[in-house]
Design a protein around this motif. Structure first.
Motif, mmCIF file in Angstrom:
data_model
loop_
_atom_site.group_PDB
_atom_site.id
_atom_site.type_symbol
_atom_site.label_atom_id
_atom_site.label_comp_id
_atom_site.label_asym_id
_atom_site.label_seq_id
_atom_site.Cartn_x
_atom_site.Cartn_y
_atom_site.Cartn_z
ATOM 1 N N LYS A 46 0.850 -1.188 0.000
ATOM 2 C CA LYS A 46 0.000 0.000 0.000
ATOM 3 C C LYS A 46 0.888 1.241 0.000
ATOM 4 N N VAL A 47 0.311 2.336 -0.476
ATOM 5 C CA VAL A 47 0.967 3.643 -0.424
ATOM 6 C C VAL A 47 -0.066 4.629 0.088
ATOM 7 N N ARG A 48 0.355 5.557 0.969
ATOM 8 C CA ARG A 48 -0.593 6.583 1.413
ATOM 9 C C ARG A 48 0.076 7.944 1.439
ATOM 10 N N VAL A 49 -0.749 8.958 1.215
ATOM 11 C CA VAL A 49 -0.325 10.348 1.260
ATOM 12 C C VAL A 49 -1.115 11.016 2.373
ATOM 13 N N THR A 50 -0.408 11.687 3.275
ATOM 14 C CA THR A 50 -1.065 12.430 4.347
ATOM 15 C C THR A 50 -0.744 13.903 4.159
ATOM 16 N N ILE A 51 -1.760 14.697 3.873
ATOM 17 C CA ILE A 51 -1.578 16.132 3.681
ATOM 18 C C ILE A 51 -1.580 16.797 5.055
ATOM 19 N N THR A 52 -0.531 17.570 5.335
ATOM 20 C CA THR A 52 -0.397 18.203 6.643
ATOM 21 C C THR A 52 -0.563 19.721 6.596
ATOM 22 N N ALA A 53 -0.556 20.324 5.395
ATOM 23 C CA ALA A 53 -0.786 21.759 5.250
ATOM 24 C C ALA A 53 -1.249 22.055 3.828
ATOM 25 N N ALA A 54 -2.084 23.093 3.712
ATOM 26 C CA ALA A 54 -2.615 23.482 2.406
ATOM 27 C C ALA A 54 -2.584 24.999 2.275
ATOM 28 N N ALA A 55 -2.550 25.470 1.025
ATOM 29 C CA ALA A 55 -2.508 26.900 0.766
ATOM 30 C C ALA A 55 -3.863 27.560 1.017
ATOM 31 N N GLY A 56 -4.932 26.804 0.886
ATOM 32 C CA GLY A 56 -6.278 27.355 1.081
ATOM 33 C C GLY A 56 -6.979 26.671 2.227
ATOM 34 N N VAL A 57 -8.296 26.609 2.124
ATOM 35 C CA VAL A 57 -9.105 26.034 3.202
ATOM 36 C C VAL A 57 -9.166 24.512 3.154
ATOM 37 N N ALA A 58 -8.740 23.937 2.046
ATOM 38 C CA ALA A 58 -8.762 22.481 1.881
ATOM 39 C C ALA A 58 -7.657 22.082 0.917
ATOM 40 N N ALA A 59 -7.418 20.783 0.816
ATOM 41 C CA ALA A 59 -6.414 20.279 -0.120
ATOM 42 C C ALA A 59 -7.005 19.110 -0.882
ATOM 43 N N ARG A 60 -6.551 18.943 -2.105
ATOM 44 C CA ARG A 60 -7.026 17.850 -2.950
ATOM 45 C C ARG A 60 -5.846 17.121 -3.570
ATOM 46 N N VAL A 61 -5.999 15.817 -3.697
ATOM 47 C CA VAL A 61 -5.089 15.016 -4.508
ATOM 48 C C VAL A 61 -5.912 14.613 -5.713
ATOM 49 N N THR A 62 -5.521 15.064 -6.885
ATOM 50 C CA THR A 62 -6.307 14.761 -8.073
ATOM 51 C C THR A 62 -5.881 13.469 -8.748
ATOM 52 N N GLU A 63 -4.656 13.044 -8.495
ATOM 53 C CA GLU A 63 -4.201 11.793 -9.087
ATOM 54 C C GLU A 63 -3.047 11.230 -8.268
#
Length: 70
Positions: A46-63
């Motif tokens: 398995k592989v996972r991505v954990t977003i810890t900060a974003a430039a706006g109010v939310a973050a997206r992984v599109t691919e």
């Protein structure tokens, strides 16, 4: 735009029941729209991505593309 831009995140692989941050997988101050992380552990299931900060109010992984051994 940068409304949903991820500025910091980690990339981990899952081997033998344990999540481990891959080499180069701790990112801060990100300004790129695409990043490549070589996962050299062929035992990863398995592989996972954990977003810890974003430039706006939310973050997206599109691919997210994970390619196994040929």
């Amino acid at each position: 735009g940068t409304l949903y831009h991820s500025t910091a995140f980690t990339v981990e692989d899952f081997v033998g029941g344990v999540w481990t941050i891959i080499s180069g997988g701790t990112v801060t101050g990100n300004t790129k729209i695409m990043r490549r992380f070589p996962v050299t552990n062929s035992g990863a299931t398995k592989v996972r991505v954990t977003i810890t900060a974003a430039a706006g109010v939310a973050a997206r992984v599109t691919e997210l593309l994970a390619i196994g051994p040929a």
